[in-house]
Design a protein around this motif. Structure first.
Motif, PDB file in Angstrom:
ATOM      1  N   LEU A 421     -26.754 -18.077  -1.060  1.00 50.67           N
ATOM      2  CA  LEU A 421     -27.296 -18.909   0.002  1.00 50.67           C
ATOM      3  C   LEU A 421     -26.292 -19.155   1.128  1.00 50.67           C
ATOM      4  N   ASP A 422     -25.067 -18.747   0.937  1.00 51.05           N
ATOM      5  CA  ASP A 422     -24.041 -19.118   1.896  1.00 51.05           C
ATOM      6  C   ASP A 422     -23.633 -17.971   2.802  1.00 51.05           C
ATOM      7  N   ARG A 423     -24.330 -16.879   2.764  1.00 46.16           N
ATOM      8  CA  ARG A 423     -23.946 -15.755   3.617  1.00 46.16           C
ATOM      9  C   ARG A 423     -25.184 -14.966   4.005  1.00 46.16           C
ATOM     10  N   THR A 424     -25.041 -14.191   5.035  1.00 43.70           N
ATOM     11  CA  THR A 424     -26.140 -13.373   5.531  1.00 43.70           C
ATOM     12  C   THR A 424     -25.880 -11.918   5.182  1.00 43.70           C
ATOM     13  N   SER A 425     -26.857 -11.284   4.565  1.00 48.80           N
ATOM     14  CA  SER A 425     -26.752  -9.860   4.260  1.00 48.80           C
ATOM     15  C   SER A 425     -27.836  -9.122   5.031  1.00 48.80           C
ATOM     16  N   ARG A 426     -27.559  -7.883   5.348  1.00 50.36           N
ATOM     17  CA  ARG A 426     -28.520  -7.089   6.113  1.00 50.36           C
ATOM     18  C   ARG A 426     -29.120  -6.027   5.217  1.00 50.36           C
ATOM     19  N   GLN A 427     -30.424  -5.858   5.370  1.00 52.96           N
ATOM     20  CA  GLN A 427     -31.151  -4.837   4.626  1.00 52.96           C
ATOM     21  C   GLN A 427     -31.634  -3.774   5.605  1.00 52.96           C
ATOM     22  N   SER A 428     -31.662  -2.563   5.146  1.00 54.65           N
ATOM     23  CA  SER A 428     -32.186  -1.467   5.966  1.00 54.65           C
ATOM     24  C   SER A 428     -33.127  -0.630   5.121  1.00 54.65           C
ATOM     25  N   LEU A 429     -34.219  -0.234   5.728  1.00 58.87           N
ATOM     26  CA  LEU A 429     -35.226   0.601   5.071  1.00 58.87           C
ATOM     27  C   LEU A 429     -35.539   1.778   5.960  1.00 58.87           C
ATOM     28  N   ARG A 430     -35.511   2.959   5.371  1.00 58.15           N
ATOM     29  CA  ARG A 430     -35.853   4.184   6.098  1.00 58.15           C
ATOM     30  C   ARG A 430     -36.889   4.935   5.275  1.00 58.15           C
ATOM     31  N   GLN A 431     -37.986   5.300   5.922  1.00 52.90           N
ATOM     32  CA  GLN A 431     -39.059   6.009   5.221  1.00 52.90           C
ATOM     33  C   GLN A 431     -39.545   7.171   6.073  1.00 52.90           C
ATOM     34  N   PHE A 432     -39.806   8.297   5.401  1.00 51.19           N
ATOM     35  CA  PHE A 432     -40.348   9.476   6.081  1.00 51.19           C
ATOM     36  C   PHE A 432     -41.496  10.039   5.263  1.00 51.19           C
TER      37      PHE A 432
END
Length: 868
Positions: A421-432
């Motif tokens: 809860l104390d940090r921000t994480s980034r998610q990435s999604l790639r679909q083809f």
């Protein structure tokens, strides 16, 4: 199983091809039952289809053509005829029922005569324009002629893909298939599948899609077909996707239509994973409609209110669509970009997608290629609701003391850190997704079709769960993190025999698919010892091979019978291959009257979802997963009965009753460990719980309910409504199950009622739409209370195991969403649009009390079209 399949195929062959039916009868070029219409204006005489025609048609309408296509939509039939004659064809979709089914079988017939027969009673006639251009122009009216207005074909005459082996008319279907027109999605500038499906297809409910979510979340598809992670089998232009949950965002401009088959009846055609149903996303094709723009641009921006961001934030959309080519070779494409600012602290998101589709039309064959790329990047930020909950749970008991105990502060910080809860994480999604489909009509009897495609995705940065037990979305994220690629090939052949009373279509199909999964949080079913959730990435290969035989019988264009079965072998899901036989039976009876049509239908089907040898779902960084190699496949079987009523083309009513039983549903169950986790936590750590998780079969679940859909069209106003009543309850508990569910309990996170209503008004240059959706009365976890209890020191671990979890159950009353759109056409092919979404400004409460959605969104957009 092989012997059973051979016997069934032999019987079906004998029934399908009796000696009296082995003829070369051709179907009527207009294979529909249309309501009587006024006599058309006299046209040139049409000669029999079997001989060349010599008339006074001018060039190029005098060209003699031969073309076969079987049963298909009028839109596709016109394209095929124009391609055979090597002409360009232009028409208005307001004057032609382009979705009406026709049977194309032309042998040495003049182009003008062929078009006249296909057009039927529509108020247009073929006229030769300049060069190779043919225009279907409005027929001139005589003084005594009655005003005519052609509307869209009845849904029974619509040609669809889902639910049939090679595509056909909805009239023949014995199951209920919901269809969402892409034109309505484009008019309202809809982007997410949840806003497209909710309220439009009864019985299907997706939780409102947050821009910061990379996976779709289905609340109900006729109840629960899995514990919290129900989903249909998803195809994009005939290509099966590797993970149905990654298909969550698609701009309306890129969609031709959505077809949704609910329930397990489609598993006989589509196989493994179709226990909930099948959804087919069909992308936009090149159109020959007159005045259709070759290039269209939409730019939209607006303000998003939020109780968690001072002053709210802003969002923007840019969509570019183009098409080009001629009647025999054409392509269309769509590019879109959207961005939503931080409606929660550090919670921005960006989505980009590009899709294209091309067609090559020959005399008796069509080749269709498709490609789609979707990219998403979102920030999984600190959840302010949970931060507040932890702060309320861990405070110094004497608030009057001026100095906060440092030990208590460290405990609170440790809890927040451990709960991510104390940090921000980034998610990435790639679909083809990419594929090629070829359709060949060598004769009026045979239709061959083949599809080869690939779908791949990669998901990085899925965060750990923020609650003491896994949510459905957490489990789905953890299971999906990594990458997967599915390569599939499908071939089918259909033969049709017909006479004056009977029509029989026998279809054979074969399919093979290979799926490779690289799950970074995988846990193998063997060995049995505990495995940490951060185990090394594991590649898993799965293969499915299936054969289908299906017989469709029609009597007097009124009684329709369907019988089919699929034999399938699945390998890689368990230590031994799984062989299953999936049957499907259905019947429908259609009664036509002068101003009404009634259809009675019923169907039975069975579907299966094999257990996976990899399981995602570690909810806490210190929790462990206990592998379970005794998992049984999830399956569902049942029946549906329904009535469809059509009052001309002005009003429709659909009523469906379904009764289904799902067995072996899998739930991530919290269990207590006999030994503490390693490494041993620091003394006083509030997360020192000897907890682990294991995937377990729950037992049997009964899913039953009613679905109602209606539509009324009068003048410029059209109204649509849907209602679904669902009862999803535990019928039986499997021996050895240690979770909190008991016989008679309602399945968690399944709404008992879902409702949708929409109104659309068109007049001149103005267009307005208002829609409202509501899901109500479902039981779920009070995740705020559970998080508070979990981080509070001294709480026993047993509070989060088994029946004790029932203390955290609460009933959610429901959430209503209202949206509106108003647009005005401007000169030079432009239009101005004002839209509002979530007008009631509800940000929490769906599907639980920790999920935050964007607030009231008000935007303005400009759409501009360009022609050559």
């Amino acid at each position: 199983s092989a012997k059973m399949l051979a016997r069934v195929a032999t019987v079906l062959l004998l029934v399908a091809a009796p000696a009296s039916a082995m003829t070369t009868d051709r179907c009527d070029p207009i294979a529909t039952r249309a309501a009587p219409t006024p006599a058309p204006t006299p046209a040139p005489t049409v000669a029999p289809a079997s001989t060349a025609t010599i008339t006074s048609w001018p060039q190029p309408l005098d060209r003699v053509i031969s073309v076969r296509g079987g049963v298909l939509s009028l839109r596709d039939a016109l394209d095929r005829v124009a391609a055979a004659a090597r002409v360009r064809l232009s028409y208005s979709d307001a004057l032609l029922p382009l979705d009406r089914r026709v049977c194309l079988d032309v042998e040495r017939l003049a182009l003008g005569d062929a078009l006249t027969k296909l057009i039927g009673s529509a108020p247009v006639v073929p006229r030769a324009a300049s060069g190779e251009l043919v225009v279907l122009a409005r027929r001139e009216r005589t003084v005594a002629a009655e005003p005519q207005m052609v509307t869209r074909a009845s849904p029974l005459e619509r040609v669809i893909v889902t639910g049939t082996a090679t595509g056909g008319a909805q009239r023949n279907l014995t199951v209920s298939v919901g269809v969402v027109d892409g034109a309505s999605l484009e008019a309202q500038s809809l982007r997410s599948l949840s806003s497209s499906l909710n309220g439009a297809v009864a019985g299907v409910w997706m939780w409102q899609q947050s821009p910061a979510a990379v996976l779709a979340r289905y609340g109900s598809i006729r109840g629960a077909s899995s514990f919290g992670v129900s989903y249909p089998k998803v195809y994009i232009d005939g290509v099966e996707v590797a993970n149905p949950l990654v298909v969550a965002h698609a701009p309306g401009e890129s969609i031709e239509r959505l077809e949704v088959l609910r329930g397990p009846q489609g598993a006989a055609l589509y196989g493994t994973d179709a226990i909930s149903g099948v959804m087919h996303l069909i992308t936009r094709q090149p159109t020959r409609v007159r005045d259709a723009p070759n290039l269209q641009v939409r730019a939209q921006a607006g303000h998003i209110a939020s109780s968690f961001a001072d002053g709210g934030t802003f969002g923007q959309d840019i969509v570019l669509s183009a098409q080009g080519g001629d009647i025999s070779r054409a392509a269309a494409g769509t590019f879109s970009f959207s961005r939503v600012g931080s409606f929660v602290p550090d919670g921005d998101s960006r989505h980009l997608s590009a899709s294209g589709r091309g067609r090559v039309i020959a005399r008796n064959a069509v080749v269709d290629a498709t490609a789609r790329l979707a990219l998403s990047e979102v920030a999984s930020s600190s959840n302010p609701l949970l931060l507040t909950a932890i702060g309320d749970a861990i405070v110094f008991p004497d608030s009057a003391r001026p100095i906060v105990d440092q030990r208590q502060r460290r405990m609170r910080d440790s809890a927040a850190s451990r709960l991510q809860l104390d940090r921000t994480s980034r998610q990435s999604l790639r679909q083809f997704t990419g594929g090629v489909t070829g359709t060949l009509h060598p004769s009026a009897r045979w239709t061959h079709r083949g599809t080869v495609g690939v779908d791949a995705y990669a998901l990085d940065g899925a965060p750990a769960s923020v609650t003491p037990f896994p949510t459905s979305s957490d489990s789905a994220l953890r299971a999906a993190e990594g990458s997967a690629m599915r390569v599939s090939a499908r071939a089918s052949s259909a033969a049709t025999w017909s006479d004056s009373a009977w029509q029989r279509t026998l279809t054979f199909a074969a399919e093979h698919a290979v799926l490779r999964e690289a799950t970074s949080n995988a846990v193998l079913a063997r060995p049995r010892e505990l495995v940490l959730p951060d185990a090394q990435s594991t590649d898993v290969w799965r293969q499915t091979t299936g054969g289908v035989v299906q017989l469709n019988v029609a009597l007097q264009n009124a009684l329709y019978l369907t019988a089919g079965t699929r034999a399938e072998r699945s390998a890689g899901f368990t230590s031994q291959p799984i062989v299953t036989v999936l049957p499907m039976l259905g019947a429908a009876y259609v009664v036509d009257r002068d101003h009404a049509t009634i259809k009675f239908r019923g169907a039975f089907g069975k579907g299966i979802r094999p257990p996976r040898t990899t399981v995602g779902g570690a909810s806490l960084s210190r929790a462990r997963l206990i592998p379970n190699d005794q998992l049984d496949p999830e399956s569902q079987s049942g029946v549906e009965f329904g009535i469809d009523l059509f009052l001309g083309r002005r009003a429709t009513l659909h009523i469906t009753r379904f009764d289904q039983t799902a067995s072996g549903l899998v739930q991530p169950v919290t269990v207590a460990q006999a030994r503490p986790p390693s490494p041993t936590p620091r003394p006083g750590d509030p997360l020192a719980r000897n907890l682990a998780f294991q995937m377990q079969n729950v037992g049997a679940i009964d899913n039953s309910g009613w679905e109602l859909e209606s539509a009324v069209r009068t003048g410029p106003l059209s109204l649509r409504g849907s209602l679904a009543l669902v009862d999803s309850r535990v019928r039986d508990i499997r021996r050895g199950y240690t979770g909190e569910l008991r016989i008679g309990d309602r399945m968690l996170d399944v709404p008992a009622r879902t409702f949708g209503v929409s109104a659309e008004w068109r007049h001149g240059a103005w267009h307005a739409a208002l829609n409202a959706t509501r899901a109500s009365d479902w039981i779920g976890y009070d995740r705020i209370a559970a998080s508070q209890a979990f981080v509070t020191p001294g709480q026993p671990a047993a509070q989060f195991v088994g029946a004790s979890l029932r203390e955290f159950w609460i009933t959610y009353p429901g959430v209503t969403r209202i949206g509106a759109v108003i647009s005005r056409e401007l000169p030079f092919g432009a239009s101005l649009q004002f839209s509002g979404d979530n007008l009631l400004n509800r940000q929490v409460g769906e599907p639980d009390n920790i999920t935050i959605l964007p607030g009231r969104t008000v935007s303005v957009g400009l759409r501009v079209g360009f022609q050559r």
